[in-house]
Design a protein around this motif. Sequence first.
Motif, PDB file in Angstrom:
ATOM      1  N   HIS A  19      19.834  18.071 -14.975  1.00 35.22           N
ATOM      2  CA  HIS A  19      18.778  17.075 -15.166  1.00 35.22           C
ATOM      3  C   HIS A  19      17.999  16.926 -13.861  1.00 35.22           C
ATOM      4  CE1 HIS A  19      20.802  15.924 -18.858  1.00 35.22           C
ATOM      5  NE2 HIS A  19      21.921  15.717 -18.182  1.00 35.22           N
ATOM      6  N   GLU A  20      16.792  16.424 -13.984  1.00 31.26           N
ATOM      7  CA  GLU A  20      15.976  16.174 -12.803  1.00 31.26           C
ATOM      8  C   GLU A  20      16.714  15.230 -11.851  1.00 31.26           C
ATOM      9  OE1 GLU A  20      11.633  14.317 -11.672  1.00 31.26           O
ATOM     10  OE2 GLU A  20      11.909  15.214 -13.661  1.00 31.26           O
ATOM     11  N   GLY A  21      16.653  15.548 -10.571  1.00 32.02           N
ATOM     12  CA  GLY A  21      17.295  14.726  -9.555  1.00 32.02           C
ATOM     13  C   GLY A  21      18.728  15.124  -9.219  1.00 32.02           C
ATOM     14  N   ILE A  22      19.287  16.068  -9.954  1.00 32.22           N
ATOM     15  CA  ILE A  22      20.664  16.529  -9.723  1.00 32.22           C
ATOM     16  C   ILE A  22      20.632  17.792  -8.877  1.00 32.22           C
ATOM     17  CG2 ILE A  22      22.784  17.383 -10.813  1.00 32.22           C
ATOM     18  CD1 ILE A  22      22.274  14.449 -11.408  1.00 32.22           C
ATOM     19  N   LEU A  23      21.516  17.860  -7.898  1.00 34.79           N
ATOM     20  CA  LEU A  23      21.731  19.083  -7.128  1.00 34.79           C
ATOM     21  C   LEU A  23      23.046  19.683  -7.619  1.00 34.79           C
ATOM     22  CD1 LEU A  23      20.812  17.790  -3.551  1.00 34.79           C
ATOM     23  CD2 LEU A  23      19.429  19.234  -5.055  1.00 34.79           C
ATOM     24  N   PHE A  24      22.961  20.711  -8.434  1.00 33.79           N
ATOM     25  CA  PHE A  24      24.137  21.330  -9.048  1.00 33.79           C
ATOM     26  C   PHE A  24      24.785  22.286  -8.066  1.00 33.79           C
ATOM     27  CE2 PHE A  24      26.269  24.545 -11.632  1.00 33.79           C
ATOM     28  CZ  PHE A  24      27.007  23.752 -12.497  1.00 33.79           C
ATOM     29  N   ARG A  25      26.073  22.119  -7.814  1.00 34.77           N
ATOM     30  CA  ARG A  25      26.826  22.971  -6.896  1.00 34.77           C
ATOM     31  C   ARG A  25      27.456  24.097  -7.711  1.00 34.77           C
ATOM     32  NH1 ARG A  25      24.141  20.885  -2.603  1.00 34.77           N
ATOM     33  NH2 ARG A  25      24.360  18.642  -2.638  1.00 34.77           N
ATOM     34  N   ASP A  26      26.870  25.265  -7.625  1.00 34.05           N
ATOM     35  CA  ASP A  26      27.238  26.419  -8.448  1.00 34.05           C
ATOM     36  C   ASP A  26      28.272  27.275  -7.730  1.00 34.05           C
ATOM     37  OD1 ASP A  26      27.342  28.559 -10.197  1.00 34.05           O
ATOM     38  OD2 ASP A  26      25.358  29.322  -9.673  1.00 34.05           O
ATOM     39  N   VAL A  27      29.510  27.249  -8.223  1.00 35.89           N
ATOM     40  CA  VAL A  27      30.590  28.015  -7.599  1.00 35.89           C
ATOM     41  C   VAL A  27      30.692  29.434  -8.144  1.00 35.89           C
ATOM     42  CG1 VAL A  27      31.934  25.969  -6.978  1.00 35.89           C
ATOM     43  CG2 VAL A  27      32.348  27.124  -9.172  1.00 35.89           C
ATOM     44  N   THR A  28      29.840  29.812  -9.092  1.00 35.96           N
ATOM     45  CA  THR A  28      29.927  31.179  -9.611  1.00 35.96           C
ATOM     46  C   THR A  28      29.611  32.203  -8.524  1.00 35.96           C
ATOM     47  OG1 THR A  28      27.656  31.202 -10.469  1.00 35.96           O
ATOM     48  CG2 THR A  28      29.409  30.471 -11.974  1.00 35.96           C
ATOM     49  N   THR A  29      28.789  31.831  -7.561  1.00 43.22           N
ATOM     50  CA  THR A  29      28.500  32.740  -6.449  1.00 43.22           C
ATOM     51  C   THR A  29      29.726  32.908  -5.554  1.00 43.22           C
ATOM     52  OG1 THR A  29      27.486  30.841  -5.329  1.00 43.22           O
ATOM     53  CG2 THR A  29      26.006  32.402  -6.408  1.00 43.22           C
ATOM     54  N   LEU A  30      30.528  31.875  -5.432  1.00 43.41           N
ATOM     55  CA  LEU A  30      31.799  31.952  -4.713  1.00 43.41           C
ATOM     56  C   LEU A  30      32.760  32.870  -5.456  1.00 43.41           C
ATOM     57  CD1 LEU A  30      33.898  30.885  -2.583  1.00 43.41           C
ATOM     58  CD2 LEU A  30      34.372  29.061  -4.214  1.00 43.41           C
ATOM     59  N   PHE A  31      32.863  32.691  -6.777  1.00 45.20           N
ATOM     60  CA  PHE A  31      33.756  33.526  -7.591  1.00 45.20           C
ATOM     61  C   PHE A  31      33.360  35.000  -7.533  1.00 45.20           C
ATOM     62  CE2 PHE A  31      34.565  29.831 -10.804  1.00 45.20           C
ATOM     63  CZ  PHE A  31      35.329  29.164  -9.867  1.00 45.20           C
ATOM     64  N   ALA A  32      32.073  35.267  -7.438  1.00 41.96           N
ATOM     65  CA  ALA A  32      31.575  36.645  -7.470  1.00 41.96           C
ATOM     66  C   ALA A  32      31.847  37.413  -6.177  1.00 41.96           C
ATOM     67  CB  ALA A  32      30.072  36.655  -7.755  1.00 41.96           C
ATOM     68  N   ASP A  33      32.082  36.711  -5.103  1.00 38.42           N
ATOM     69  CA  ASP A  33      32.321  37.366  -3.824  1.00 38.42           C
ATOM     70  C   ASP A  33      33.829  37.479  -3.589  1.00 38.42           C
ATOM     71  OD1 ASP A  33      32.890  37.242  -0.768  1.00 38.42           O
ATOM     72  OD2 ASP A  33      30.797  37.887  -0.939  1.00 38.42           O
ATOM     73  N   PRO A  34      34.376  38.685  -3.455  1.00 36.41           N
ATOM     74  CA  PRO A  34      35.834  38.823  -3.332  1.00 36.41           C
ATOM     75  C   PRO A  34      36.416  38.106  -2.116  1.00 36.41           C
ATOM     76  CG  PRO A  34      34.746  40.949  -3.019  1.00 36.41           C
ATOM     77  CD  PRO A  34      33.695  39.972  -3.438  1.00 36.41           C
ATOM     78  N   ARG A  35      35.712  38.114  -0.996  1.00 34.79           N
ATOM     79  CA  ARG A  35      36.219  37.407   0.196  1.00 34.79           C
ATOM     80  C   ARG A  35      36.168  35.903  -0.016  1.00 34.79           C
ATOM     81  NH1 ARG A  35      32.335  41.096   2.833  1.00 34.79           N
ATOM     82  NH2 ARG A  35      31.084  39.355   2.192  1.00 34.79           N
ATOM     83  N   GLY A  36      35.059  35.432  -0.551  1.00 36.37           N
ATOM     84  CA  GLY A  36      34.917  34.003  -0.786  1.00 36.37           C
ATOM     85  C   GLY A  36      35.920  33.490  -1.798  1.00 36.37           C
TER      86      GLY A  36
END
Length: 179
Positions: A19-36
């Motif tokens: 929704h407008e005004g929300i900053l969504f913290r997307d962890v899929t980029t963390l999951f996609a990186d093997p080191r992360g």
Amino acid sequence: MPNSFSVKDYIRTIVDFPHEGILFRDVTTLFADPRGFRMAIDQMLHPYAGQQIDRVVGLEARGFILGGAIAHQLSKGFVPVRKKGKLPAATIAEEYQLEYGEAVVEIHDDALSAGEKVLIVDDLLATGGTAEAGIKLVERLGAEVVGCAFIVDLPDLGGRKKLEDLGMDVHALCTYEGL
């Protein structure tokens, strides 16, 4: 992704989602990186090293990804807490409040045994409603929650305080102020 020692460096922020005004913290980029991803799993486990953990409970849905990896690392079983109607056998249910309405999560009624020690995991701690419902389900089956581990804590939404007021040990890898 940067070569960094911070899990936060692998998390993407999406503006105005869902929704407008929300900053969504997307962890899929963390999951996609093997080191992360490996870093996150190792850091989520670290506070519980040496403690008895019999099962890992993952909260739907990203908690399944984390919970499966943590259970594998510990050589322990994984138990999902799912949205109502998603589990095939007999369940017990717990209703909880959402920002706009209510939701129900369930666990198989034979998923845990009395006295088992459980680690609850999910990607994000916001208001704490889902985690609290998961804790209640675990305790209704007679098991004991030894801790709750998250990647992200949004402290302004009060979830950590809610869980700590229940006597829970809460561990999060990073925090983001505001919504």
